[in-house]
Design a protein around this motif. Structure first.
Motif, PDB file in Angstrom:
ATOM      1  N   ALA A  33       0.850  -1.259  -0.125  1.00 24.29           N
ATOM      2  CA  ALA A  33       0.283   0.070   0.110  1.00 24.29           C
ATOM      3  C   ALA A  33       0.686   1.260  -0.114  1.00 24.29           C
ATOM      4  O   ALA A  33       2.143   1.189   0.523  1.00 24.29           O
ATOM      5  CB  ALA A  33      -0.895  -0.016   1.173  1.00 24.29           C
ATOM      6  N   ARG A  34       0.293   2.348  -0.637  1.00 30.01           N
ATOM      7  CA  ARG A  34       1.105   3.477  -0.829  1.00 30.01           C
ATOM      8  C   ARG A  34       0.795   4.214   0.581  1.00 30.01           C
ATOM      9  O   ARG A  34      -0.439   4.242   1.294  1.00 30.01           O
ATOM     10  CB  ARG A  34       0.508   4.318  -1.932  1.00 30.01           C
ATOM     11  CG  ARG A  34       1.241   5.702  -1.859  1.00 30.01           C
ATOM     12  CD  ARG A  34       0.602   6.389  -3.062  1.00 30.01           C
ATOM     13  NE  ARG A  34       1.163   7.845  -3.142  1.00 30.01           N
ATOM     14  CZ  ARG A  34       0.598   8.880  -3.454  1.00 30.01           C
ATOM     15  NH1 ARG A  34      -0.621   8.825  -4.072  1.00 30.01           N
ATOM     16  NH2 ARG A  34       0.955  10.119  -3.631  1.00 30.01           N
ATOM     17  N   GLN A  35       1.710   4.739   1.271  1.00 31.49           N
ATOM     18  CA  GLN A  35       1.478   5.520   2.746  1.00 31.49           C
ATOM     19  C   GLN A  35       2.284   6.824   2.604  1.00 31.49           C
ATOM     20  O   GLN A  35       3.197   7.144   2.325  1.00 31.49           O
ATOM     21  CB  GLN A  35       2.526   4.696   3.633  1.00 31.49           C
ATOM     22  CG  GLN A  35       1.716   3.090   4.026  1.00 31.49           C
ATOM     23  CD  GLN A  35       2.441   2.532   5.089  1.00 31.49           C
ATOM     24  OE1 GLN A  35       3.254   2.966   5.499  1.00 31.49           O
ATOM     25  NE2 GLN A  35       1.941   1.377   5.282  1.00 31.49           N
ATOM     26  N   ASN A  36       1.473   7.694   3.100  1.00 29.52           N
ATOM     27  CA  ASN A  36       1.826   9.144   2.933  1.00 29.52           C
ATOM     28  C   ASN A  36       2.941   9.401   4.262  1.00 29.52           C
ATOM     29  O   ASN A  36       2.814   8.631   5.335  1.00 29.52           O
ATOM     30  CB  ASN A  36       0.591  10.148   3.467  1.00 29.52           C
ATOM     31  CG  ASN A  36      -0.206  10.221   2.097  1.00 29.52           C
ATOM     32  OD1 ASN A  36      -0.073   9.562   0.977  1.00 29.52           O
ATOM     33  ND2 ASN A  36      -1.367  10.692   2.143  1.00 29.52           N
ATOM     34  N   TYR A  37       3.616  10.453   3.981  1.00 28.23           N
ATOM     35  CA  TYR A  37       4.447  10.779   5.081  1.00 28.23           C
ATOM     36  C   TYR A  37       3.500  11.271   6.173  1.00 28.23           C
ATOM     37  O   TYR A  37       2.333  11.680   6.176  1.00 28.23           O
ATOM     38  CB  TYR A  37       5.227  12.044   4.477  1.00 28.23           C
ATOM     39  CG  TYR A  37       6.159  11.890   3.589  1.00 28.23           C
ATOM     40  CD1 TYR A  37       7.349  11.005   3.719  1.00 28.23           C
ATOM     41  CD2 TYR A  37       6.273  12.504   2.355  1.00 28.23           C
ATOM     42  CE1 TYR A  37       8.383  10.644   2.911  1.00 28.23           C
ATOM     43  CE2 TYR A  37       7.111  11.943   1.525  1.00 28.23           C
ATOM     44  CZ  TYR A  37       8.284  11.219   1.672  1.00 28.23           C
ATOM     45  OH  TYR A  37       8.934  10.950   0.808  1.00 28.23           O
ATOM     46  N   PHE A  38       4.276  11.175   7.418  1.00 30.57           N
ATOM     47  CA  PHE A  38       3.388  11.388   8.810  1.00 30.57           C
ATOM     48  C   PHE A  38       2.887  13.079   8.664  1.00 30.57           C
ATOM     49  O   PHE A  38       3.641  13.929   8.435  1.00 30.57           O
ATOM     50  CB  PHE A  38       4.325  11.343   9.887  1.00 30.57           C
ATOM     51  CG  PHE A  38       3.672  11.570  11.170  1.00 30.57           C
ATOM     52  CD1 PHE A  38       2.672  10.972  11.729  1.00 30.57           C
ATOM     53  CD2 PHE A  38       4.191  12.803  12.037  1.00 30.57           C
ATOM     54  CE1 PHE A  38       2.356  11.195  12.879  1.00 30.57           C
ATOM     55  CE2 PHE A  38       3.598  12.990  13.099  1.00 30.57           C
ATOM     56  CZ  PHE A  38       2.684  12.234  13.632  1.00 30.57           C
ATOM     57  N   LEU A  39       1.742  13.197   8.985  1.00 31.97           N
ATOM     58  CA  LEU A  39       0.991  14.263   8.962  1.00 31.97           C
ATOM     59  C   LEU A  39       1.066  15.205   7.579  1.00 31.97           C
ATOM     60  O   LEU A  39       1.068  16.311   7.539  1.00 31.97           O
ATOM     61  CB  LEU A  39       1.402  15.200  10.100  1.00 31.97           C
ATOM     62  CG  LEU A  39       1.029  14.726  11.386  1.00 31.97           C
ATOM     63  CD1 LEU A  39       1.425  15.601  12.383  1.00 31.97           C
ATOM     64  CD2 LEU A  39      -0.303  14.424  11.755  1.00 31.97           C
ATOM     65  N   ASP A  40       0.895  14.521   6.645  1.00 28.21           N
ATOM     66  CA  ASP A  40       1.404  15.228   5.207  1.00 28.21           C
ATOM     67  C   ASP A  40       0.331  14.474   4.014  1.00 28.21           C
ATOM     68  O   ASP A  40      -0.252  13.513   4.343  1.00 28.21           O
ATOM     69  CB  ASP A  40       2.717  14.985   4.807  1.00 28.21           C
ATOM     70  CG  ASP A  40       2.924  15.991   3.710  1.00 28.21           C
ATOM     71  OD1 ASP A  40       2.437  16.517   3.119  1.00 28.21           O
ATOM     72  OD2 ASP A  40       4.373  15.949   3.474  1.00 28.21           O
ATOM     73  N   ASP A  41      -0.171  15.047   3.049  1.00 24.48           N
ATOM     74  CA  ASP A  41      -0.653  14.417   1.934  1.00 24.48           C
ATOM     75  C   ASP A  41       0.296  13.922   0.944  1.00 24.48           C
ATOM     76  O   ASP A  41      -0.194  13.566  -0.334  1.00 24.48           O
ATOM     77  CB  ASP A  41      -1.700  15.763   1.429  1.00 24.48           C
ATOM     78  CG  ASP A  41      -1.083  16.586   0.941  1.00 24.48           C
ATOM     79  OD1 ASP A  41       0.064  16.932   0.975  1.00 24.48           O
ATOM     80  OD2 ASP A  41      -1.842  17.402   0.057  1.00 24.48           O
ATOM     81  N   GLN A  42       1.476  14.035   0.838  1.00 22.32           N
ATOM     82  CA  GLN A  42       2.547  13.613   0.164  1.00 22.32           C
ATOM     83  C   GLN A  42       3.029  12.104   0.284  1.00 22.32           C
ATOM     84  O   GLN A  42       3.108  11.767   1.656  1.00 22.32           O
ATOM     85  CB  GLN A  42       3.604  14.622   0.042  1.00 22.32           C
ATOM     86  CG  GLN A  42       3.220  15.902  -0.518  1.00 22.32           C
ATOM     87  CD  GLN A  42       2.715  15.902  -1.834  1.00 22.32           C
ATOM     88  OE1 GLN A  42       3.408  15.404  -2.548  1.00 22.32           O
ATOM     89  NE2 GLN A  42       1.516  16.526  -1.942  1.00 22.32           N
TER      90      GLN A  42
END
Length: 77
Positions: A33-42
């Protein structure tokens, strides 16, 4: 026979041997699965599970999987 077809034949043999040797009927291989950076939408660039990536080019195929029963062709979901 193309090099890719030979590669798939080798994979099918290896996975078939591993499945039958351990008493399994099939394997379900997930890409991850694709996981975003912590507290980010990237998110960082997605890299698929190498067990799936050896079957095909898996760039951008998060949440995908391959079902491989040794007696039938693999199926891509």
């Amino acid at each position: 026979m193309s090099a890719y077809a030979q590669h798939i034949d080798v994979l099918q043999q290896r996975w078939g041997d591993a499945l039958s040797g351990n008493g399994f009927d099939a394997a379900l291989i997930g890409a991850g699965a694709r996981q975003n950076y912590f507290l980010d939408d990237q998110a960082p660039v997605f890299r698929a599970n190498p067990h799936l990536a050896q079957w095909l080019e898996a760039a951008g195929s998060y949440h995908a999987c391959i079902m491989y029963p040794p007696d039938r062709p693999p199926r891509w979901y």
